[in-house]
Design a protein around this motif. Structure first.
Motif, PDB file in Angstrom:
ATOM      1  N   GLN A 108      37.455  44.972  46.547  1.00  0.00           N
ATOM      2  CA  GLN A 108      37.953  46.019  45.673  1.00  0.00           C
ATOM      3  C   GLN A 108      37.305  45.918  44.307  1.00  0.00           C
ATOM      4  O   GLN A 108      36.658  44.934  43.986  1.00  0.00           O
ATOM      5  N   ASN A 116      38.450  45.345  41.462  1.00  0.00           N
ATOM      6  CA  ASN A 116      38.898  44.252  40.598  1.00  0.00           C
ATOM      7  C   ASN A 116      38.205  42.933  40.893  1.00  0.00           C
ATOM      8  O   ASN A 116      38.289  42.007  40.117  1.00  0.00           O
ATOM      9  N   ASP A 117      37.549  42.832  42.029  1.00  0.00           N
ATOM     10  CA  ASP A 117      37.020  41.546  42.436  1.00  0.00           C
ATOM     11  C   ASP A 117      35.746  41.163  41.694  1.00  0.00           C
ATOM     12  O   ASP A 117      35.398  40.002  41.623  1.00  0.00           O
ATOM     13  N   HIS A 175      36.762  43.325  36.509  1.00  0.00           N
ATOM     14  CA  HIS A 175      37.884  42.599  35.923  1.00  0.00           C
ATOM     15  C   HIS A 175      37.953  42.842  34.416  1.00  0.00           C
ATOM     16  O   HIS A 175      39.019  43.088  33.857  1.00  0.00           O
ATOM     17  N   TYR A 209      39.299  46.142  33.810  1.00  0.00           N
ATOM     18  CA  TYR A 209      40.743  46.179  34.027  1.00  0.00           C
ATOM     19  C   TYR A 209      41.493  45.618  32.824  1.00  0.00           C
ATOM     20  O   TYR A 209      42.460  46.207  32.358  1.00  0.00           O
ATOM     21  N   HIS A 221      34.761  20.200  36.998  1.00  0.00           N
ATOM     22  CA  HIS A 221      35.993  20.635  37.650  1.00  0.00           C
ATOM     23  C   HIS A 221      37.183  20.762  36.703  1.00  0.00           C
ATOM     24  O   HIS A 221      37.963  21.684  36.822  1.00  0.00           O
ATOM     25  N   PRO A 279      36.496  23.260  32.749  1.00  0.00           N
ATOM     26  CA  PRO A 279      36.541  24.726  32.771  1.00  0.00           C
ATOM     27  C   PRO A 279      37.967  25.284  32.847  1.00  0.00           C
ATOM     28  O   PRO A 279      38.226  26.398  32.399  1.00  0.00           O
ATOM     29  N   ASN A 280      38.895  24.500  33.386  1.00  0.00           N
ATOM     30  CA  ASN A 280      40.268  24.977  33.454  1.00  0.00           C
ATOM     31  C   ASN A 280      40.958  25.022  32.095  1.00  0.00           C
ATOM     32  O   ASN A 280      42.036  25.580  31.959  1.00  0.00           O
ATOM     33  N   LEU A 323      39.528  26.437  29.576  1.00  0.00           N
ATOM     34  CA  LEU A 323      38.943  27.557  28.830  1.00  0.00           C
ATOM     35  C   LEU A 323      39.931  28.645  28.395  1.00  0.00           C
ATOM     36  O   LEU A 323      39.841  29.101  27.260  1.00  0.00           O
ATOM     37  N   VAL A 329      38.643  35.201  30.961  1.00  0.00           N
ATOM     38  CA  VAL A 329      38.138  33.952  31.529  1.00  0.00           C
ATOM     39  C   VAL A 329      39.116  33.300  32.512  1.00  0.00           C
ATOM     40  O   VAL A 329      38.791  32.300  33.114  1.00  0.00           O
ATOM     41  N   PRO A 340      40.704  33.172  35.971  1.00  0.00           N
ATOM     42  CA  PRO A 340      40.540  33.795  37.299  1.00  0.00           C
ATOM     43  C   PRO A 340      41.867  34.209  37.919  1.00  0.00           C
ATOM     44  O   PRO A 340      41.906  35.068  38.780  1.00  0.00           O
ATOM     45  N   ARG A 341      42.954  33.592  37.466  1.00  0.00           N
ATOM     46  CA  ARG A 341      44.247  33.922  38.061  1.00  0.00           C
ATOM     47  C   ARG A 341      44.724  35.321  37.705  1.00  0.00           C
ATOM     48  O   ARG A 341      45.614  35.863  38.325  1.00  0.00           O
ATOM     49  N   LYS A 342      44.122  35.892  36.635  1.00  0.00           N
ATOM     50  CA  LYS A 342      44.510  37.246  36.270  1.00  0.00           C
ATOM     51  C   LYS A 342      43.937  38.264  37.244  1.00  0.00           C
ATOM     52  O   LYS A 342      44.258  39.431  37.207  1.00  0.00           O
ATOM     53  N   ARG A 343      43.005  37.795  38.088  1.00  0.00           N
ATOM     54  CA  ARG A 343      42.385  38.725  39.042  1.00  0.00           C
ATOM     55  C   ARG A 343      43.186  38.784  40.322  1.00  0.00           C
ATOM     56  O   ARG A 343      42.743  38.354  41.368  1.00  0.00           O
ATOM     57  N   THR A 344      44.390  39.316  40.237  1.00  0.00           N
ATOM     58  CA  THR A 344      45.194  39.311  41.462  1.00  0.00           C
ATOM     59  C   THR A 344      44.804  40.453  42.384  1.00  0.00           C
ATOM     60  O   THR A 344      44.472  41.498  41.926  1.00  0.00           O
TER      61      THR A 344
END
Lengths: 298, 542
Positions: free
Chosen positions: A16, A18-19, A24, A27, A207, A210-211, A213, A292, A294-298
């Motif tokens: 889709q 949003n992906d 994103h 959006y 690993h 980046p989390n 950010l 930044v 990625p969890r906002k990309r539901t």
């Protein structure tokens, strides 16, 4: 034989709009009009910084004694200063210098703070204790006074303003990264990365860091605004960019002398411009974080 | 007493509206215990939140009536609802530690609810709070009154939560997964307590759970929910022996129980013959006198107290124990994420404990010992796609790159039954079962000889658990791996393992072939564990 295993859930339709990253960003901008406004204003300031010299009607350094201290008019939108220079041209030209100082200072403190924070948050121990006390010491100073001291000691150059601004901001980044790294250092994905043959350093850099950010982006944007104020403040008190270079802080300082005599435009327009820039960066934070994460990309 | 008619609840999300509950009707009479059973996303919790009117932001009751003792709960004002919550209808939640305020003494928290509902005055609140703690069978209640939540065990915290919920003598108790995350013996103690109290007080109860076995043991009546609808309603015994709906049958089949085989957990049409795995006589892993000591505030704490055991090549060993038994510490030492204080770990005859864990990534045995983590969500980097997670060990240890790597990742996805289209997804876009498959694919990517499975199905729904367990059985036969299966669920261990070790407080208290240890338990502790597990009624053969 494994081909017979079926998925527990039917796959949802992928691909889709949003992906994609661009989708994103679109959006996030559409979702929040404030973010949209902030990005539009950022684009405007970037435009001024990049193309300012091509756009302005007058040479920012050219004096014209005959037209000194003129009020705003169609010829001079923001009026002229005591040497007859066009205030509008000077304000626009100054954008590049002020943004350079703040972006460079924030980038420097981001990098150094991230490294220090990652190390202390991941390994802990005596290194953590020593570095944190050092950062405490920096934070214990009134920060602006510390910046003044650094510039006064190192000399009155643009590089030194950048270093001074960076030094006083490092503790905030280091603390933030330390907390974010610390809660993830024993997370399952960090352990899994070790089993996959990553060294501690690589687990940390690739690993875990980046989390951190998303919250860092909020800090960066607030900090950019704050760094501009800081640079302008240093120039205002004469410890920074030197005249006749156009810079918002100096212009406000020079203009302040003329407010009592009624020539308000010399100080007010650079001040307003400065305020708008700070405002833009402060609004930017939430949007940057959403982009930044990625969890906002539901 | 409680009647729900045609209730539907919808949530507004970024992708439009989601109907969580789609028109369900329920009745509960006084003193009855009703079980609402369903898997995640079935709307079972949302139903209870809707009737308590504590839906998350964006959630809204669309249609339906909810009446409790003549009061229309949907129309009641927020002020009336505040009086009803806690005094008439109480709720206990899944994670007791999260439900308690960490910085207030637990006795005070019991007092709060008593005073809020005018059941006590400042003068007699303390006495009444202690009485409430005694009612939930807390020993030495006067001393516990002063404790903070962090000083108490999980089971004790859940008792406090129950004491708070029952302090004002409500007529209806809603228990939302009250024992998930608790040890099996604690689960039994807590459920027995709640069941006894409900009977004693003639209190109605709604037990929301994913565990059909648990519900059948404690409920008078069960409703099964799926996708926001009630698919079946009835008595627990009947539900097991003759389920009417295909979904109920699937749930009944998937619930591990005595006498089940690994294939019988699957729906009948998916049952293929169970592959046999070959156990060699040669030991693959030899653990000798393994000790792990942590420095503690009051002296060193021995988590593992000198244990020894073997796993033969191709063999599956079940490591069973309750929290604090040292089973996770043991598995982390074997997988070389932690260093033992003393003792040897021989893998293929070589001592791997002599290489510190910080340098073990360059050890030749790294590729041969891999692990599937307990929490599939936590074990995947939120910023990486499924494909990148599976590719990581191949790229780092094997040095695989480019199209070869992509091809191998896609083969692995096929092997674990993960659809190719999901490989580009981020973890939060995957379901629990899909994340578990990604975790397994990553662990088997290097074709390890020993795979450590740390409760790989603990967070999964039973039907997904059935699929994952069967996948593990297939992979074991296909790749000839040895398993160290760490679990607290004996019913699952029984299905998968050749040999069992039972650990308690850092020591091995019982060991032997699965059949001997589980079916004729000689050790009293093993027997306690087996008896505490909920034993659903036998279904008729499908």
């Amino acid at each position: 034989m494994m081909a017979g295993m079926t998925a527990p859930h039917p796959s949802r339709t992928a691909g889709q709009k949003n992906d994609t990253t661009l989708g994103h960003i679109v959006y996030v901008l559409k979702d929040n009009p404030v973010t949209m406004l902030a990005f539009a204003m950022l684009a405007f300031f970037m435009g001024c910084a990049l193309f300012g010299p091509l756009l302005v009607p007058y040479d920012p350094l050219a004096t014209n004694a005959a037209r000194a201290l003129e009020a705003p008019s169609w010829d001079h939108w923001f009026g002229t200063d005591n040497l007859g220079r066009d205030v509008f041209s000077r304000v626009v030209i100054a954008t590049r210098l002020d943004l350079t100082i703040s972006v460079a200072a924030v980038a420097l403190s981001f990098v150094i703070g991230s490294i220090l924070g990652s190390i202390t948050g991941y390994w802990g121990g005596w290194l953590d204790a020593v570095l944190n006390r050092l950062l405490d010491t920096i934070m214990a100073f009134p920060l602006f006074v510390l910046a003044m001291g650094v510039v006064a000691a190192l000399g009155n150059t643009i590089e030194n303003i950048i270093y001074a601004t960076a030094i006083i901001n490092i503790p905030f980044y280091a603390r933030l990264v330390r907390a974010e790294v610390n809660i993830r250092r024993n997370a399952g994905f960090a352990q899994a990365a070790k089993l996959a043959g990553n060294s501690d350093l690589r687990v940390l850099a690739v690993h875990i860091f980046p989390n951190a950010l998303p919250p860092m982006m909020v800090q960066v944007s607030l900090n950019l605004g704050w760094a501009i104020l800081n640079a302008a403040g240093l120039s205002f008190i004469g410890l920074g960019v030197r005249p006749p270079t156009p810079e918002w802080g100096i212009m406000v300082a020079e203009g302040a002398n003329f407010i009592v005599s009624g020539e308000w435009w010399m100080a007010v327009f650079p001040g307003l411009w400065l305020m708008l820039a700070v405002f833009t960066f402060n609004l930017l934070g939430d949007g940057l974080r959403d982009i930044v994460d990625p969890r906002k990309r539901t | 007493m409680l009647s729900i008619k045609d209730l539907s609840v919808a949530f507004k999300t970024r992708k439009g509206e989601v109907n969580a509950v789609r028109g369900i009707s329920l009745n509960l009479s006084k003193g009855e215990t009703l079980g609402i059973v369903g898997e995640s996303g079935s709307g079972k919790s949302v139903t209870s939140y809707a009737l308590m009117r504590i839906l998350d932001a964006g959630g809204e009751i669309r249609t339906g009536d909810v009446t409790y003792g003549g009061i229309d709960l949907r129309a009641a004002s927020e002020k009336d609802m505040r009086d009803i919550r806690g005094r008439e209808i109480s709720m206990i939640f899944q994670n007791p530690r999260a439900a308690l305020n960490p910085i207030r003494r637990v006795g005070r928290q019991v007092e709060d609810v008593l005073i809020r509902h005018a059941q006590a005055t400042r003068q007699d609140a303390k006495a009444k709070a202690i009485a409430a703690l005694e009612a939930v069978k807390i020993n030495d209640a006067a001393a516990r009154y002063e404790a903070y939540p962090f000083e108490l065990s999980g089971g004790m915290c859940q008792r406090i939560v129950i004491a708070i919920a029952l302090a004002c003598k409500p007529q209806l108790l809603i228990a939302d997964e009250p024992t998930t995350g608790l040890d099996i013996t604690t689960q039994k103690a807590v459920m027995d307590l709640v069941g006894d109290l409900a009977k004693e007080r003639g209190m109605g109860m709604i037990l929301i759970t994913h565990d059909l076995g648990l519900a059948s043991q404690y409920c008078d009546r069960i409703v099964v929910m799926k996708d926001g609808l009630i698919v079946e309603e009835g008595e627990p015994g009947r539900m097991f022996t003759e389920p009417n709906h295909a979904y109920t049958r699937k749930l009944v089949d998937a619930t591990p129980r005595l006498g089940a085989s690994i294939r019988s957990l699957l729906p009948p049409e998916a049952r293929r013959p169970e592959p046999t795995h070959k156990v060699h006589a040669r030991p693959l892993l030899e653990v000798r006198d393994l000790v792990k000591t942590y420095p503690g505030k009051s002296g060193p704490v021995q988590a593992v107290k000198g244990i020894s055991f073997d796993i033969n090549a191709g063999q599956s060993l079940g490591l069973v124990g309750e929290s604090g038994s040292g089973k996770s510490t043991t598995s982390e030492m074997i997988v070389r994420l932690q260093d033992p204080t003393s003792g040897n770990i021989l893998f293929d005859g070589h001592d791997i404990a002599s290489t510190p864990s910080a340098h073990f990534m360059r050890h030749a045995a790294r590729r041969d010992i891999q692990m599937v983590f307990q929490d599939a969500t936590d074990s995947l980097n939120p910023r990486g796609t499924a494909a990148s997670a599976i590719a990581e060990p191949l790229a780092r240890i094997e040095g695989m790159r480019g199209t070869k790597l992509a091809a191998r990742v896609s083969d692995l996805a096929d092997l674990v039954g993960l659809p190719q289209s999901l490989l580009s997804r981020f973890p939060h876009q995957l379901s629990g079962g899909q994340k578990a498959r990604v975790g397994i694919a990553r662990a088997i990517a290097l074709e390890p000889k020993l795979l450590i499975l740390d409760e790989p199905t603990a967070a999964l729904d039973v039907s997904i658990q059935a699929l994952v367990l069967n996948l593990l059985v297939d992979l074991r036969a296909y790749m000839g791996m040895s398993y160290l299966f760490v679990s607290h669920d004996l019913n699952v261990v029984r299905l998968l393992c050749d040999k069992v070790l039972v650990m308690k407080q850092g020591e091995i208290v019982d060991h032997g072939p699965t059949a001997t240890v589980m079916d004729k338990p000689s050790n009293p502790y093993t027997r306690t564990l087996i008896e505490a597990a909920p034993q659903p009624p036998e279904p008729v053969a499908a």
